[in-house]
Design an enzyme around this catalytic site. Sequence first.
Site, PDB file in Angstrom:
ATOM      1  N   ASN A  10       1.950  11.645 -14.702  1.00  5.64           N
ATOM      2  CA  ASN A  10       3.369  10.530 -15.595  1.00  5.64           C
ATOM      3  C   ASN A  10       2.397  11.276 -16.416  1.00  5.64           C
ATOM      4  O   ASN A  10       1.354   9.915 -16.938  1.00  5.64           O
ATOM      5  CB  ASN A  10       2.774   9.764 -14.998  1.00  5.64           C
ATOM      6  CG  ASN A  10       4.456   8.668 -16.379  1.00  5.64           C
ATOM      7  OD1 ASN A  10       4.333   9.804 -17.596  1.00  5.64           O
ATOM      8  ND2 ASN A  10       4.426   7.637 -16.020  1.00  5.64           N
ATOM      9  N   TRP A  11       2.268  12.012 -17.949  1.00  6.99           N
ATOM     10  CA  TRP A  11       2.023  12.055 -18.758  1.00  6.99           C
ATOM     11  C   TRP A  11       2.065  11.129 -20.059  1.00  6.99           C
ATOM     12  O   TRP A  11       1.382  11.075 -20.358  1.00  6.99           O
ATOM     13  CB  TRP A  11       1.823  13.852 -19.396  1.00  6.99           C
ATOM     14  CG  TRP A  11       1.701  14.878 -18.597  1.00  6.99           C
ATOM     15  CD1 TRP A  11       0.720  14.820 -17.270  1.00  6.99           C
ATOM     16  CD2 TRP A  11       1.708  16.278 -19.223  1.00  6.99           C
ATOM     17  NE1 TRP A  11       0.417  16.494 -17.269  1.00  6.99           N
ATOM     18  CE2 TRP A  11       1.154  16.723 -18.103  1.00  6.99           C
ATOM     19  CE3 TRP A  11       2.127  16.916 -20.038  1.00  6.99           C
ATOM     20  CZ2 TRP A  11       0.701  18.106 -18.124  1.00  6.99           C
ATOM     21  CZ3 TRP A  11       2.381  18.286 -20.447  1.00  6.99           C
ATOM     22  CH2 TRP A  11       1.465  18.935 -18.995  1.00  6.99           C
ATOM     23  N   LYS A  12       2.929  10.497 -19.903  1.00 10.49           N
ATOM     24  CA  LYS A  12       3.341   9.314 -20.874  1.00 10.49           C
ATOM     25  C   LYS A  12       3.516   9.772 -22.331  1.00 10.49           C
ATOM     26  O   LYS A  12       4.216  10.901 -22.039  1.00 10.49           O
ATOM     27  CB  LYS A  12       2.135   8.590 -20.732  1.00 10.49           C
ATOM     28  CG  LYS A  12       2.313   7.310 -19.428  1.00 10.49           C
ATOM     29  CD  LYS A  12       1.813   6.565 -19.850  1.00 10.49           C
ATOM     30  CE  LYS A  12       1.605   5.889 -17.853  1.00 10.49           C
ATOM     31  NZ  LYS A  12       0.671   4.799 -17.645  1.00 10.49           N
ATOM     32  N   HIS A  97      10.119   2.883 -14.968  1.00 10.65           N
ATOM     33  CA  HIS A  97       8.512   2.692 -15.076  1.00 10.65           C
ATOM     34  C   HIS A  97       9.009   1.345 -15.166  1.00 10.65           C
ATOM     35  O   HIS A  97       8.956   1.179 -16.589  1.00 10.65           O
ATOM     36  CB  HIS A  97       7.985   3.868 -16.244  1.00 10.65           C
ATOM     37  CG  HIS A  97       6.708   3.824 -15.730  1.00 10.65           C
ATOM     38  ND1 HIS A  97       5.930   2.805 -16.071  1.00 10.65           N
ATOM     39  CD2 HIS A  97       5.866   4.437 -14.793  1.00 10.65           C
ATOM     40  CE1 HIS A  97       4.961   2.946 -16.533  1.00 10.65           C
ATOM     41  NE2 HIS A  97       4.171   3.930 -14.961  1.00 10.65           N
ATOM     42  N   GLU A  99       6.614   0.834 -18.024  1.00 10.32           N
ATOM     43  CA  GLU A  99       6.644   0.724 -19.047  1.00 10.32           C
ATOM     44  C   GLU A  99       7.719   0.427 -19.936  1.00 10.32           C
ATOM     45  O   GLU A  99       8.010  -0.390 -21.151  1.00 10.32           O
ATOM     46  CB  GLU A  99       5.637   1.437 -20.057  1.00 10.32           C
ATOM     47  CG  GLU A  99       4.026   0.913 -19.531  1.00 10.32           C
ATOM     48  CD  GLU A  99       3.146   2.704 -19.140  1.00 10.32           C
ATOM     49  OE1 GLU A  99       3.099   3.764 -19.441  1.00 10.32           O
ATOM     50  OE2 GLU A  99       2.245   2.755 -18.506  1.00 10.32           O
ATOM     51  N   GLU A 169       4.489   0.337  -8.059  1.00  5.36           N
ATOM     52  CA  GLU A 169       3.099   0.439  -9.327  1.00  5.36           C
ATOM     53  C   GLU A 169       2.584  -0.963  -9.496  1.00  5.36           C
ATOM     54  O   GLU A 169       3.094  -1.308 -10.387  1.00  5.36           O
ATOM     55  CB  GLU A 169       3.815   1.387 -11.085  1.00  5.36           C
ATOM     56  CG  GLU A 169       3.754   2.656 -10.023  1.00  5.36           C
ATOM     57  CD  GLU A 169       3.866   3.945 -11.553  1.00  5.36           C
ATOM     58  OE1 GLU A 169       2.839   4.704 -11.338  1.00  5.36           O
ATOM     59  OE2 GLU A 169       4.032   3.295 -12.145  1.00  5.36           O
ATOM     60  N   GLY A 175      -3.254   1.609 -15.451  1.00  2.00           N
ATOM     61  CA  GLY A 175      -4.180   1.643 -16.777  1.00  2.00           C
ATOM     62  C   GLY A 175      -5.111   0.983 -17.457  1.00  2.00           C
ATOM     63  O   GLY A 175      -5.710   0.848 -18.216  1.00  2.00           O
ATOM     64  N   SER A 214      -4.087   3.497 -11.811  1.00  2.00           N
ATOM     65  CA  SER A 214      -5.662   4.089 -11.883  1.00  2.00           C
ATOM     66  C   SER A 214      -5.576   4.698 -10.443  1.00  2.00           C
ATOM     67  O   SER A 214      -6.812   4.328 -10.034  1.00  2.00           O
ATOM     68  CB  SER A 214      -6.051   2.423 -11.930  1.00  2.00           C
ATOM     69  OG  SER A 214      -5.848   1.803 -13.030  1.00  2.00           O
ATOM     70  N   GLY A 235      -1.372   8.419 -14.081  1.00  2.00           N
ATOM     71  CA  GLY A 235      -1.203   8.409 -15.601  1.00  2.00           C
ATOM     72  C   GLY A 235      -2.316   9.110 -16.264  1.00  2.00           C
ATOM     73  O   GLY A 235      -2.242  10.075 -16.149  1.00  2.00           O
ATOM     74  N   GLY A 236      -3.004   8.739 -16.172  1.00  2.00           N
ATOM     75  CA  GLY A 236      -4.936   8.548 -17.005  1.00  2.00           C
ATOM     76  C   GLY A 236      -5.247  10.301 -16.350  1.00  2.00           C
ATOM     77  O   GLY A 236      -5.309  10.966 -17.246  1.00  2.00           O
TER      78      GLY A 236
HETATM   79  P1  PGA Z   1      -2.085   4.857 -15.023  1.00  2.00           P
HETATM   80  O1  PGA Z   1      -0.791   5.377 -14.948  1.00  2.00           O
HETATM   81  O2  PGA Z   1      -2.178   6.083 -13.745  1.00  2.00           O
HETATM   82  O3  PGA Z   1      -2.913   5.078 -16.047  1.00  2.00           O
HETATM   83  O4  PGA Z   1      -2.816   4.190 -13.931  1.00  2.00           O
HETATM   84  C1  PGA Z   1       0.131   5.468 -14.004  1.00  2.00           C
HETATM   85  C2  PGA Z   1       1.032   5.206 -14.215  1.00  2.00           C
HETATM   86  O5  PGA Z   1       2.367   4.539 -15.293  1.00  2.00           O
HETATM   87  O6  PGA Z   1       2.067   6.216 -13.450  1.00  2.00           O
END
Ligand code: PGA
Length: 256
Positions: A10-12, A97, A99, A169, A175, A214, A235-236
Amino acid sequence: MQRRALVAGNWKMNGSRDSNAHLIHDILLEVRKYPDVDVLVCPPAIYIESVGRQLDGSPVQLGGQNLSEQEKQGAYTGELHGSMLRDVGCSYVIVGHSERRAFYGETDAVVAAKFRAAQSCGLTPILCVGETLQERESGQTEAVLARQIKSVLDACGIAAFKQAVVAYEPVWAIGTGRTATPDQAQDAHAFIRGQLAGADARISNSLRILYGGSVKADNAESLFNCPDVDGGLIGGASLKSGEFMAICAAAQSRSK
Ligand code: PGA
């Protein structure tokens, strides 16, 4: 039951044409080492088509990060219909998600409508669920997961989960560098599977449930070795090819 592993990036809201090209180039050098893993990238919408061109002929799949809940195309400025994601080569889309829930006010009802909209366009929704830190600390984790799953179950029915993925999640792990322990992840995943098993044990048993929050190269293996963890939503670490490929390697060794 052996469920095929899925590792989804997930590149966001990150990247540029240049950085995407480098990232995909590096992923493509390695990805064939992991034939037992479904590998997926979810770039920002504006880059999906160009990333798709670069992925052409590779086993890496494409997904969107969000879609409109509207059933039909029309006058909804700034929105993306699921058929458009399909049109540019997506097979998956992330829905709900945390967010989107927290920053854009997506309610359980909106998330359920997006899940339905995705499926009606032939996209596989990746339904994200998870509790906040405050909810965990006040002992509400299972109640929150049950509510988030039930709203989709009530709106779409259990059969909809045949062609879907769930991602657990925990919001406090996204993050933050703070990952759920394998035991915490396994408990939540088993709980989610149990909720759906009440409606149909076969469907629940074949459903892939990803862990997200994470995930890194050095914790992926212990998470993926949990019996109910079928891969990760990353994500990251999905923005760094070395990390992302090491996570795919952890998923590959799990499925052996
Ligand atoms: P993260 O994000 O790996 O940066 O914690 C995961 C996500 O939000 O899908």
